[in-house]
Design a protein around this motif. Structure first.
Motif, PDB file in Angstrom:
ATOM      1  N   ILE A  76      -6.007   5.294  -9.658  1.00 26.54           N
ATOM      2  CA  ILE A  76      -4.987   4.907  -9.441  1.00 26.54           C
ATOM      3  C   ILE A  76      -4.382   5.093  -8.041  1.00 26.54           C
ATOM      4  O   ILE A  76      -3.880   4.235  -7.199  1.00 26.54           O
ATOM      5  CB  ILE A  76      -3.519   5.293 -10.437  1.00 26.54           C
ATOM      6  N   GLY A  77      -4.625   6.175  -7.513  1.00 23.15           N
ATOM      7  CA  GLY A  77      -4.469   6.654  -5.925  1.00 23.15           C
ATOM      8  C   GLY A  77      -5.162   5.522  -5.155  1.00 23.15           C
ATOM      9  O   GLY A  77      -4.718   5.068  -4.020  1.00 23.15           O
ATOM     10  N   ILE A  78      -6.456   5.269  -5.328  1.00 22.37           N
ATOM     11  CA  ILE A  78      -7.178   4.145  -4.509  1.00 22.37           C
ATOM     12  C   ILE A  78      -6.654   2.834  -4.496  1.00 22.37           C
ATOM     13  O   ILE A  78      -6.555   2.334  -3.478  1.00 22.37           O
ATOM     14  CB  ILE A  78      -8.668   4.241  -5.053  1.00 22.37           C
ATOM     15  N   LYS A  79      -6.369   2.562  -5.932  1.00 21.47           N
ATOM     16  CA  LYS A  79      -5.708   1.246  -6.186  1.00 21.47           C
ATOM     17  C   LYS A  79      -4.679   1.073  -5.266  1.00 21.47           C
ATOM     18  O   LYS A  79      -4.210  -0.012  -4.801  1.00 21.47           O
ATOM     19  CB  LYS A  79      -5.743   0.985  -7.799  1.00 21.47           C
ATOM     20  N   PHE A  81       6.730  13.841   4.792  1.00 19.12           N
ATOM     21  CA  PHE A  81       5.950  14.696   4.002  1.00 19.12           C
ATOM     22  C   PHE A  81       5.785  14.460   2.650  1.00 19.12           C
ATOM     23  O   PHE A  81       4.619  14.960   2.120  1.00 19.12           O
ATOM     24  CB  PHE A  81       6.493  16.136   4.277  1.00 19.12           C
ATOM     25  N   GLU A  82       6.562  13.675   1.924  1.00 22.69           N
ATOM     26  CA  GLU A  82       6.366  13.239   0.672  1.00 22.69           C
ATOM     27  C   GLU A  82       5.192  12.137   0.573  1.00 22.69           C
ATOM     28  O   GLU A  82       4.235  12.511  -0.213  1.00 22.69           O
ATOM     29  CB  GLU A  82       7.539  12.425   0.239  1.00 22.69           C
ATOM     30  N   ALA A  83       5.061  11.255   1.471  1.00 18.76           N
ATOM     31  CA  ALA A  83       3.845  10.492   1.599  1.00 18.76           C
ATOM     32  C   ALA A  83       2.491  11.371   1.714  1.00 18.76           C
ATOM     33  O   ALA A  83       1.388  11.075   1.143  1.00 18.76           O
ATOM     34  CB  ALA A  83       3.845   9.518   2.674  1.00 18.76           C
ATOM     35  N   ALA A  84       2.628  12.279   2.776  1.00 12.24           N
ATOM     36  CA  ALA A  84       1.564  13.116   3.167  1.00 12.24           C
ATOM     37  C   ALA A  84       0.971  13.934   1.856  1.00 12.24           C
ATOM     38  O   ALA A  84      -0.275  13.960   1.700  1.00 12.24           O
ATOM     39  CB  ALA A  84       1.836  14.049   4.362  1.00 12.24           C
ATOM     40  N   ALA A  85       1.859  14.382   1.093  1.00 10.72           N
ATOM     41  CA  ALA A  85       1.485  15.254  -0.352  1.00 10.72           C
ATOM     42  C   ALA A  85       0.956  14.273  -1.145  1.00 10.72           C
ATOM     43  O   ALA A  85       0.065  14.780  -1.812  1.00 10.72           O
ATOM     44  CB  ALA A  85       2.919  15.769  -0.676  1.00 10.72           C
ATOM     45  N   THR A  86       1.479  12.930  -1.327  1.00  5.33           N
ATOM     46  CA  THR A  86       0.631  12.083  -2.364  1.00  5.33           C
ATOM     47  C   THR A  86      -0.729  11.763  -1.911  1.00  5.33           C
ATOM     48  O   THR A  86      -1.268  11.799  -2.843  1.00  5.33           O
ATOM     49  CB  THR A  86       1.604  10.892  -2.324  1.00  5.33           C
ATOM     50  N   TYR A  87      -0.912  11.618  -0.540  1.00  5.35           N
ATOM     51  CA  TYR A  87      -2.329  11.422  -0.107  1.00  5.35           C
ATOM     52  C   TYR A  87      -3.325  12.515  -0.246  1.00  5.35           C
ATOM     53  O   TYR A  87      -4.183  12.727  -0.954  1.00  5.35           O
ATOM     54  CB  TYR A  87      -2.235  10.977   1.465  1.00  5.35           C
ATOM     55  N   ALA A 102      -2.711  12.292   7.649  1.00  2.23           N
ATOM     56  CA  ALA A 102      -2.333  12.781   8.992  1.00  2.23           C
ATOM     57  C   ALA A 102      -1.261  12.151   9.690  1.00  2.23           C
ATOM     58  O   ALA A 102      -0.401  12.592  10.549  1.00  2.23           O
ATOM     59  CB  ALA A 102      -3.791  12.668   9.858  1.00  2.23           C
ATOM     60  N   LEU A 103      -1.334  10.509   9.583  1.00  2.00           N
ATOM     61  CA  LEU A 103      -0.447   9.855  10.095  1.00  2.00           C
ATOM     62  C   LEU A 103       0.996  10.097   9.520  1.00  2.00           C
ATOM     63  O   LEU A 103       1.961  10.004  10.180  1.00  2.00           O
ATOM     64  CB  LEU A 103      -0.774   8.373  10.176  1.00  2.00           C
ATOM     65  N   ALA A 104       0.858  10.341   8.325  1.00  2.00           N
ATOM     66  CA  ALA A 104       2.358  10.309   7.321  1.00  2.00           C
ATOM     67  C   ALA A 104       2.796  11.699   7.890  1.00  2.00           C
ATOM     68  O   ALA A 104       4.128  11.916   8.126  1.00  2.00           O
ATOM     69  CB  ALA A 104       1.952  10.485   5.962  1.00  2.00           C
ATOM     70  N   GLU A 137     -10.362   7.090   5.453  1.00  2.00           N
ATOM     71  CA  GLU A 137      -9.129   6.454   5.611  1.00  2.00           C
ATOM     72  C   GLU A 137      -7.921   7.026   4.951  1.00  2.00           C
ATOM     73  O   GLU A 137      -6.861   7.126   5.493  1.00  2.00           O
ATOM     74  CB  GLU A 137      -9.344   4.910   4.968  1.00  2.00           C
ATOM     75  N   MET A 138      -8.096   7.602   3.728  1.00  2.00           N
ATOM     76  CA  MET A 138      -6.983   8.363   3.062  1.00  2.00           C
ATOM     77  C   MET A 138      -6.556   9.465   3.984  1.00  2.00           C
ATOM     78  O   MET A 138      -5.340   9.847   3.969  1.00  2.00           O
ATOM     79  CB  MET A 138      -7.209   8.603   1.690  1.00  2.00           C
TER      80      MET A 138
END
Length: 372
Positions: A153-156, A229-235, A221-223, A215-216
């Motif tokens: 799901i994360g990749i999708k 930090f929420e997006a970075a934690a998700t990645y 890193a960009l997030a 890529e992820m």
């Protein structure tokens, strides 16, 4: 070596018995009032591990508290190494099927990732069953369905291929309007873009193309740099799930190659243990005194044992073998052992000189590590 004692023991008596346990590797077998084995565990230090069950009981999870309340006796089996304790535990659990081992194991079944490449609209799904020769591409088995779902799901979501339709239609799916689907459900040239992403996913799971993972990592890193930090934690969580899948595929690939693996684990200054491993089985193991055992003797032993092992036809790793395969893979890749793979031609030719040379290199590398 198995130590036994009678049943009907109280908790105080059990605590006294634990004190006599050695501080060495082994397997312990917990028994109830009827003498039935209800739990099998392994330990690097039997004394410390078994004693932990009877200390600080309020801090234990409910499953452990329930287990301890049913223990009336225990046995133990000593092993030379922690690796052997892991393998023996795995074997005994499979044979005995203790009640509490089943209760404490994750109820989630083994899962496969299945990709259908025959359709114009390729599909990526998760299944509990692998069908033979159905034309689809399978990866696994994976012991954690949650990790598999998280990774896929994360990749999708990351590459916007989380389509809520599984066929080409005249209108885009709901997820397209939510920004989760690039619109492959509408067909046209987007299908080619989608198929390229699917090819990258296949490359990732095969261990041949890490572009998706890189890529992820870049997006994480960009997030982080943007203080999202929420997006970075998700990645981060997605990357961990993907790494889990990749590692499991490496275990499967390593095991299915059916290599002849000779392992030396050094137990002390002058002692080592030789393991001969093929697929997910230990064919032979023996402890040696390094000073008293020549490399020539070891090389002859290795060639003889592997030569006597009947060649097996290729067989995919199944669910029953995955735990042992994981234990062996982790052990071989750890710093505790040094190993060599013995090519088939060395065995067929009984090429003792090459085996001796490889063994000498293993031993000299151990000495170098010790002195640096």
């Amino acid at each position: 070596m198995i130590k036994k004692n009678g049943g009907g023991m109280g908790i105080i008596f059990l605590k006294e018995k634990v004190k006599s346990l050695p501080a060495t590797p082994g397997v312990y077998l917990m028994k109830d009032s009827t003498g039935t084995i209800i739990y099998v565990g392994k330990a690097k230090n039997l004394n410390r591990r078994v004693q932990s069950y009877f200390q600080h009981s309020k801090a234990h999870p409910q499953k452990i508290i329930k287990l301890v309340s049913n223990i009336r006796d225990f046995e133990f089996i000593l092993t030379d190494t922690e690796f052997e304790a892991f393998m023996l535990e795995c074997k005994l659990i499979r044979e005995i099927k203790p009640l509490f081992n089943k209760m404490m194991k994750s109820p989630q079944s083994y899962s496969y990732i299945v990709i259908n490449r025959d359709k114009v609209f390729r599909t990526i799904d998760i299944t509990n069953t692998k069908l033979e020769q159905d034309g689809r591409l399978y990866f696994g088995p994976f012991p954690s369905k949650t990790r598999v779902e998280q990774a896929i799901i994360g990749i999708k979501e990351t590459f916007k291929i989380l389509c809520s339709s599984n066929k080409i239609t005249n209108s885009p799916c709901l997820n397209h309007s939510l920004g989760l689907c690039i619109g492959m459900c509408r067909g046209n040239s987007v299908i080619q873009e989608y198929n390229k992403i699917v090819d990258n996913i296949i490359g990732l799971l095969s261990g041949k193309d890490m572009a998706i993972l890189e890529e992820m990592k870049l997006r994480m890193a960009l997030a982080s740099e943007s203080f999202d930090f929420e997006a970075a934690a998700t990645y981060r969580d997605r990357i961990e799930a993907i790494n889990f899948l990749i590692k499991k595929e490496k275990v499967i690939e390593f095991t299915e190659k059916q290599q002849n693996v000779a392992v030396l684990e050094f137990l002390g200054e002058e002692t080592c243990k030789l393991f001969l491993i093929k697929r997910n089985k230990i064919l032979f193991s023996k402890k040696f005194d390094i000073d008293q055992t020549s490399v020539e003797h070891l090389s002859m032993l290795i060639l003889t044992k592997f030569n006597n092992d009947s060649p097996q036809p290729f067989k995919e790793l199944d669910r029953e073998e995955i735990d042992e395969a994981q234990i062996i893979y982790n052990f071989i890749k750890s710093s505790h052992c040094h190993y060599i793979t013995i090519p088939k031609k060395w065995i067929l030719q009984q090429n003792q000189a090459n085996v001796e040379k490889a063994l000498n290199k293993l031993i000299s590398n151990k000495i170098k590590v010790k002195t640096t």
